[in-house]
Design a protein around this motif. Structure first.
Motif, PDB file in Angstrom:
ATOM      1  N   GLY A  66      -4.399   5.505  -1.112  1.00 38.32           N
ATOM      2  CA  GLY A  66      -2.968   5.252  -1.277  1.00 38.32           C
ATOM      3  C   GLY A  66      -2.257   5.450   0.045  1.00 38.32           C
ATOM      4  N   CYS A  67      -0.987   5.705  -0.032  1.00 35.01           N
ATOM      5  CA  CYS A  67      -0.183   5.880   1.175  1.00 35.01           C
ATOM      6  C   CYS A  67      -0.181   7.345   1.606  1.00 35.01           C
ATOM      7  CB  CYS A  67       1.246   5.424   0.897  1.00 35.01           C
ATOM      8  SG  CYS A  67       2.355   5.765   2.280  1.00 35.01           S
TER       9      CYS A  67
ATOM     10  N   GLN B  72       8.870   7.656   8.240  1.00 36.36           N
ATOM     11  CA  GLN B  72       7.896   6.567   8.245  1.00 36.36           C
ATOM     12  C   GLN B  72       8.232   5.517   7.189  1.00 36.36           C
ATOM     13  OE1 GLN B  72       5.313   5.819  10.394  1.00 36.36           O
ATOM     14  NE2 GLN B  72       6.381   7.389  11.562  1.00 36.36           N
ATOM     15  N   LYS B  73       8.686   5.980   6.033  1.00 37.24           N
ATOM     16  CA  LYS B  73       9.074   5.042   4.975  1.00 37.24           C
ATOM     17  C   LYS B  73      10.301   4.232   5.392  1.00 37.24           C
ATOM     18  CE  LYS B  73       5.836   5.422   2.196  1.00 37.24           C
ATOM     19  NZ  LYS B  73       5.001   4.236   2.058  1.00 37.24           N
TER      20      LYS B  73
ATOM     21  N   MET C 230       9.199   1.564   7.919  1.00 34.28           N
ATOM     22  CA  MET C 230       8.582   0.384   7.305  1.00 34.28           C
ATOM     23  C   MET C 230       9.643  -0.624   6.885  1.00 34.28           C
ATOM     24  SD  MET C 230       5.299   0.507   7.334  1.00 34.28           S
ATOM     25  CE  MET C 230       4.889  -0.679   6.085  1.00 34.28           C
TER      26      MET C 230
ATOM     27  N   ASP D  16       4.176  -0.146  -1.597  1.00 36.21           N
ATOM     28  CA  ASP D  16       3.925   1.264  -1.923  1.00 36.21           C
ATOM     29  C   ASP D  16       3.306   1.399  -3.306  1.00 36.21           C
ATOM     30  OD1 ASP D  16       4.929   2.258   0.466  1.00 36.21           O
ATOM     31  OD2 ASP D  16       6.901   2.730  -0.362  1.00 36.21           O
TER      32      ASP D  16
ATOM     33  N   ALA E 241      -0.308   0.272  -3.315  1.00 39.43           N
ATOM     34  CA  ALA E 241      -1.202   1.268  -2.699  1.00 39.43           C
ATOM     35  C   ALA E 241      -1.455   2.432  -3.648  1.00 39.43           C
ATOM     36  CB  ALA E 241      -0.596   1.776  -1.385  1.00 39.43           C
ATOM     37  N   SER E 242      -0.413   2.859  -4.355  1.00 35.28           N
ATOM     38  CA  SER E 242      -0.567   3.966  -5.302  1.00 35.28           C
ATOM     39  C   SER E 242      -1.469   3.571  -6.464  1.00 35.28           C
ATOM     40  CB  SER E 242       0.795   4.409  -5.838  1.00 35.28           C
ATOM     41  OG  SER E 242       1.553   4.950  -4.786  1.00 35.28           O
TER      42      SER E 242
END
Length: 115
Positions: free
Chosen positions: A29-30, A53-54, A57, A80, A83-84
């Motif tokens: 994941g992230c 960081q979020k 993006m 996101d 990825a989760s």
């Protein structure tokens, strides 16, 4: 990938949904979501870095020239979530579903072409 100028804008943005490299041991994941979950206090330095960081993006996707800029706020959370789910479900290529959703949206027609 988002900052590579030798790749067309559309492909740079859609790369958000690409699976991890084959050499990756497992889908995790992230890492920034993981860090924020481990350090939930927004005043914590680790949480702060994850937050930055979020936000970065979203800025990078916005700077690719998508109009309106709110599209970046739709695409990044979609990545996101993919990825989760990939991590939880153990499906390395789960992002392909989110990529299909992004490709089918009106978004590709609203980005400034590059290259």
């Amino acid at each position: 990938m988002l900052v590579r100028e030798d790749v067309p804008t559309r492909e740079r943005t859609l790369a958000l949904f690409d699976p991890p490299p084959a050499c990756a041991d497992s889908v995790r994941g992230c890492p920034f979501i993981d860090a924020a979950a481990e350090f939930p206090d927004p005043r914590n330095a680790v949480h702060s870095v994850a937050r930055e960081q979020k936000l970065l993006m979203v800025r990078l996707v916005t700077e690719l020239g998508c109009e309106p800029a709110v599209l970046a706020e739709r695409l990044v959370p979609l990545a996101d979530g993919a990825a989760s789910r990939a991590m939880v479900l153990g499906e390395v290529d789960y992002g392909r579903r989110a990529r299909t959703a992004a490709e089918r949206s009106s978004w590709p027609m609203r980005c400034r072409p590059t290259i």
